[in-house]
Design a protein around this motif. Structure first.
Motif, PDB file in Angstrom:
ATOM      1  N   UNK A  71      34.295  39.733  63.768  1.00 35.32           N
ATOM      2  CA  UNK A  71      35.567  39.213  63.354  1.00 35.32           C
ATOM      3  C   UNK A  71      36.682  40.274  63.113  1.00 35.32           C
ATOM      4  N   UNK A  72      37.817  39.896  63.221  1.00 30.79           N
ATOM      5  CA  UNK A  72      38.910  40.842  63.301  1.00 30.79           C
ATOM      6  C   UNK A  72      39.241  40.928  61.665  1.00 30.79           C
ATOM      7  N   UNK A  73      40.006  41.948  61.401  1.00 32.26           N
ATOM      8  CA  UNK A  73      40.114  42.100  59.863  1.00 32.26           C
ATOM      9  C   UNK A  73      41.688  41.584  59.498  1.00 32.26           C
ATOM     10  N   UNK A  74      42.311  40.939  60.217  1.00 33.09           N
ATOM     11  CA  UNK A  74      43.574  40.246  59.797  1.00 33.09           C
ATOM     12  C   UNK A  74      43.169  39.268  58.906  1.00 33.09           C
ATOM     13  N   UNK A  75      42.328  38.401  58.950  1.00 37.20           N
ATOM     14  CA  UNK A  75      41.793  37.377  57.629  1.00 37.20           C
ATOM     15  C   UNK A  75      41.818  38.166  56.646  1.00 37.20           C
ATOM     16  N   UNK A  82      43.581  37.787  52.832  1.00 32.62           N
ATOM     17  CA  UNK A  82      42.911  37.223  51.618  1.00 32.62           C
ATOM     18  C   UNK A  82      43.159  38.509  50.474  1.00 32.62           C
ATOM     19  N   UNK A  83      43.215  39.662  50.916  1.00 33.80           N
ATOM     20  CA  UNK A  83      43.155  40.909  49.862  1.00 33.80           C
ATOM     21  C   UNK A  83      44.756  40.910  49.432  1.00 33.80           C
ATOM     22  N   UNK A  84      45.920  40.843  50.344  1.00 32.43           N
ATOM     23  CA  UNK A  84      47.234  40.826  49.654  1.00 32.43           C
ATOM     24  C   UNK A  84      47.610  39.410  49.148  1.00 32.43           C
ATOM     25  N   UNK A  85      46.828  38.481  49.089  1.00 34.73           N
ATOM     26  CA  UNK A  85      47.325  37.081  48.557  1.00 34.73           C
ATOM     27  C   UNK A  85      46.376  36.720  47.558  1.00 34.73           C
ATOM     28  N   UNK A  86      45.227  37.375  47.369  1.00 36.05           N
ATOM     29  CA  UNK A  86      44.317  37.121  46.016  1.00 36.05           C
ATOM     30  C   UNK A  86      43.569  35.684  46.224  1.00 36.05           C
ATOM     31  N   UNK A  87      43.671  34.880  47.398  1.00 35.59           N
ATOM     32  CA  UNK A  87      43.320  33.617  47.430  1.00 35.59           C
ATOM     33  C   UNK A  87      41.803  33.499  47.970  1.00 35.59           C
ATOM     34  N   UNK A 129      36.982  37.351  46.660  1.00 38.94           N
ATOM     35  CA  UNK A 129      37.134  38.766  46.596  1.00 38.94           C
ATOM     36  C   UNK A 129      37.867  39.552  45.728  1.00 38.94           C
ATOM     37  N   UNK A 130      38.147  38.947  44.532  1.00 42.73           N
ATOM     38  CA  UNK A 130      38.911  39.686  43.302  1.00 42.73           C
ATOM     39  C   UNK A 130      38.570  40.937  42.891  1.00 42.73           C
ATOM     40  N   UNK A 131      37.099  41.170  43.281  1.00 41.17           N
ATOM     41  CA  UNK A 131      36.473  42.383  42.957  1.00 41.17           C
ATOM     42  C   UNK A 131      37.161  43.606  43.878  1.00 41.17           C
ATOM     43  N   UNK A 132      37.879  43.243  44.680  1.00 38.85           N
ATOM     44  CA  UNK A 132      38.659  44.284  45.684  1.00 38.85           C
ATOM     45  C   UNK A 132      39.974  44.196  45.173  1.00 38.85           C
ATOM     46  N   UNK A 133      40.355  43.838  44.199  1.00 38.07           N
ATOM     47  CA  UNK A 133      41.772  43.783  43.661  1.00 38.07           C
ATOM     48  C   UNK A 133      42.461  45.264  43.964  1.00 38.07           C
ATOM     49  N   UNK A 134      43.691  45.413  44.334  1.00 40.46           N
ATOM     50  CA  UNK A 134      44.534  46.669  44.258  1.00 40.46           C
ATOM     51  C   UNK A 134      43.772  47.430  45.510  1.00 40.46           C
ATOM     52  N   UNK A 135      42.896  46.994  46.295  1.00 44.48           N
ATOM     53  CA  UNK A 135      42.356  47.920  47.547  1.00 44.48           C
ATOM     54  C   UNK A 135      42.868  47.451  48.907  1.00 44.48           C
ATOM     55  N   UNK A 156      37.280  48.403  53.151  1.00 44.90           N
ATOM     56  CA  UNK A 156      37.210  47.291  52.305  1.00 44.90           C
ATOM     57  C   UNK A 156      37.577  45.993  53.205  1.00 44.90           C
ATOM     58  N   UNK A 157      38.568  46.120  53.985  1.00 41.22           N
ATOM     59  CA  UNK A 157      38.860  45.073  55.145  1.00 41.22           C
ATOM     60  C   UNK A 157      37.657  44.884  56.071  1.00 41.22           C
TER      61      UNK A 157
END
Length: 237
Positions: A131-135, A139-144, A180-186, A192-193
């Motif tokens: 998989x490519x990391x765009x997804x 996810x990390x930027x939106x928190x969804x 993936x909320x455990x990665x908030x701020x990362x 991480x991606x």
């Protein structure tokens, strides 16, 4: 309006007759609010059968070539994808990744479901590719949450290179949402991606039963640089 007409009147009945699709794990789809649906990609028909069985509207990021064709076919294609609410992205420019991220975040920001194929392109041989990391960035930027989706049987109905679909049994298998909320701020951390992406791909492997290949599918579709050209019996072999 066109989205629902296509689904229930113009295309839906024919697709049901061809694929007899059933959905498993529908309870994992949220009734409201944004989420990313990360799916394996076996055939063009994936983008038809997933929306057909999902109760909510799904928006996909579509390559801009679908919107820039010429002639009667090109105009119809542009109208079809625009009417269906798909979002065009340019995958060739220097800012392609940033543009795709911005487009995806706009869809999620409006509280919608966003459909993504992490492999980036269709599988060339039915296996599941890296998989490519765009997804993960979205996810990390939106928190969804990310909801893994396995499309099964679409490669039989719509093999690569085929002009017309053939009857097959389609299964849309929905997995449990991944938080993936455990990665908030990362967000922005490439390690991480990659971890987020690999976790989603592992879930897709479990759901689909596909063999996993740790290379990008696109790399198999591109000729190797400076590759020798063979002819005759050697090429045939």
């Amino acid at each position: 309006m066109w989205y629902w007409l296509f689904k229930y009147v113009l295309l839906g009945p024919l697709l049901f007759a061809l694929g007899r699709p059933r959905i498993e794990g529908a309870q994992h789809l949220p009734s409201h609010g944004p989420a990313i649906l990360a799916s394996n990609h076996q055939a063009v028909m994936d983008s038809f059968y997933l929306p057909l069985r999902a109760p909510r509207r799904i928006t996909f990021l579509a390559k801009s070539e679908y919107f820039t064709g010429t002639g009667l076919t090109g105009r119809f294609q542009k109208w079809f994808f625009t009417a269906a609410g798909q979002v065009p992205i340019d995958r060739t420019g220097a800012d392609a990744a940033a543009d795709a991220l911005a487009a995806g975040l706009r869809v999620l920001g409006d509280g919608n479901l966003l459909g993504i194929y992490p492999e980036g392109t269709r599988s060339p041989d039915g296996r599941l590719y890296k998989g490519k990391t765009g997804m993960a960035r979205m996810a990390l930027a939106s928190g969804v949450p990310v909801i893994p989706v396995a499309m099964i049987g679409t490669a039989k109905l719509n093999p690569i290179g085929s002009r017309l679909p053939r009857p097959a049994k389609i299964v849309v298998r929905i997995g449990e949402p991944i938080d993936f909320s455990r990665f908030n701020g990362m967000a922005g951390n490439r390690f991480v991606e990659r971890a987020v992406t690999d976790e989603v791909m592992y879930k897709l492997m479990q759901l689909s039963g596909q063999e996993y290949v740790d290379v990008y599918a696109a790399s198999l579709k591109e000729p190797a640089p400076n590759a020798p050209i063979r002819s005759g019996a050697a090429a045939s072999g």
